[in-house]
Design a protein around this motif. Structure first.
Motif, mmCIF file in Angstrom:
data_model
loop_
_atom_site.group_PDB
_atom_site.id
_atom_site.type_symbol
_atom_site.label_atom_id
_atom_site.label_comp_id
_atom_site.label_asym_id
_atom_site.label_seq_id
_atom_site.Cartn_x
_atom_site.Cartn_y
_atom_site.Cartn_z
ATOM 1 N N UNK A 186 -6.630 5.974 -10.273
ATOM 2 C CA UNK A 186 -7.809 5.722 -9.428
ATOM 3 C C UNK A 186 -7.418 5.153 -8.059
ATOM 4 N N UNK A 187 -8.123 5.608 -7.045
ATOM 5 C CA UNK A 187 -7.821 5.175 -5.672
ATOM 6 C C UNK A 187 -8.185 3.702 -5.481
ATOM 7 N N UNK A 188 -7.452 3.053 -4.598
ATOM 8 C CA UNK A 188 -7.722 1.634 -4.323
ATOM 9 C C UNK A 188 -7.433 1.320 -2.862
ATOM 10 N N UNK A 189 -8.159 1.972 -1.986
ATOM 11 C CA UNK A 189 -7.951 1.729 -0.557
ATOM 12 C C UNK A 189 -8.609 0.435 -0.101
ATOM 13 N N UNK A 238 -3.185 3.685 -2.863
ATOM 14 C CA UNK A 238 -3.010 2.790 -4.019
ATOM 15 C C UNK A 238 -2.457 1.461 -3.543
ATOM 16 N N UNK A 239 -2.799 0.400 -4.304
ATOM 17 C CA UNK A 239 -2.245 -0.900 -3.916
ATOM 18 C C UNK A 239 -1.636 -1.628 -5.088
ATOM 19 N N UNK A 259 -0.654 -3.466 -10.418
ATOM 20 C CA UNK A 259 -1.347 -2.346 -9.763
ATOM 21 C C UNK A 259 -2.847 -2.567 -9.824
ATOM 22 N N UNK A 260 -3.521 -2.412 -8.704
ATOM 23 C CA UNK A 260 -4.969 -2.569 -8.638
ATOM 24 C C UNK A 260 -5.599 -1.194 -8.832
ATOM 25 N N UNK A 261 -6.449 -1.082 -9.858
ATOM 26 C CA UNK A 261 -7.084 0.226 -10.101
ATOM 27 C C UNK A 261 -8.542 0.057 -10.437
ATOM 28 N N UNK A 288 0.838 -1.199 0.000
ATOM 29 C CA UNK A 288 0.000 0.000 0.000
ATOM 30 C C UNK A 288 0.869 1.243 0.000
ATOM 31 N N UNK A 326 1.255 5.695 -7.246
ATOM 32 C CA UNK A 326 0.781 4.401 -7.737
ATOM 33 C C UNK A 326 1.478 3.984 -9.025
ATOM 34 N N UNK A 327 0.669 3.464 -9.961
ATOM 35 C CA UNK A 327 1.216 2.946 -11.224
ATOM 36 C C UNK A 327 1.935 4.035 -12.014
#
Lengths: 142, 77
Positions: free
Chosen positions: B73-76, A128-129, A140-142, A55, B9-10
């Protein structure tokens, strides 16, 4: 005033969760606790299993967004307490990465609030994860 | 005029950096074009800008000292 920090480095320990529950025993107006725990799942992608999630966050902005989620929940439901903890860094499969603890007089408001809070945490917070696969590749999870 | 750019992120993985400082970008549309020139693959990414931690939908003029976050995009949770 410094922004409250909702992030915990790495996994959230089950013992910590137990301690948080015990810490509310003296608040006698509480009749219901709703607890949500997010656990890292071993999803499979292209025949490879997820081993961990890393994370990352825009922490300053994320902390503000979580404070806003708390304020909105307190404005909407008669809650006694609301605690939110989210992991940052690497959390392995089977470990806890999100802990939301809603306390209220009665079950209905605690559970309604929980549903909304978890949705908001997933969509409105700059987190982000990255799934780390068993062969060390990343997704990457989006 | 210094604008601080943060990558998350990415997109941080694509650019290979967490932050950089840019001069001479007038607004977020201008910044977007600049980023597309530097990293053409960025056109395939979904992202939003936050200027000084405020999410924006349309072009926003930038001034010295602004911090612009490029956020997928957020990914909590």
């Amino acid at each position: 005033m410094a922004e409250k920090n909702y992030f915990i480095d790495g996994k959230i320990e089950p013992v910590f969760i137990g301690e948080q529950i015990a810490g509310h025993s003296k608040k006698h107006s509480i009749g219901a606790h709703a607890i949500f725990l997010g656990q890292v799942r071993a999803d499979e992608l292209d025949g490879k299993k997820v081993e961990a999630i890393e994370y990352s966050a825009y922490e300053e902005m994320a902390n503000k967004a979580i404070s806003k989620i708390r304020e909105d929940a307190f404005a909407k439901w008669p809650l006694t307490c609301l605690h939110i903890y989210h992991s940052k860094g690497v959390v392995k499969v089977g470990e806890i990465s999100l802990f939301v603890f809603v306390s209220a007089g009665h079950r209905t408001e605690s559970m309604e609030a929980m549903q909304q809070i978890v949705e908001d945490l997933k969509h409105n917070v700059s987190i982000w994860k990255k799934e780390i696969m068993e062969d060390a590749s990343a997704n990457w999870v989006e | 005029m210094h604008i601080k750019i943060l990558f998350f992120g990415s997109i941080g993985a694509l650019t290979g950096k967490n932050e950089m400082v840019l001069d001479g970008v007038s607004g977020t549309d201008d910044l977007k074009n600049h980023l597309f020139k530097t990293w053409p693959d960025l056109k395939n990414y979904t992202f939003r800008f936050a200027v000084n931690q405020e999410l924006i939908e349309e072009n926003r003029a930038l001034k010295d000292g602004d911090v612009v976050a490029i956020m997928p995009p957020f990914a909590g949770g």
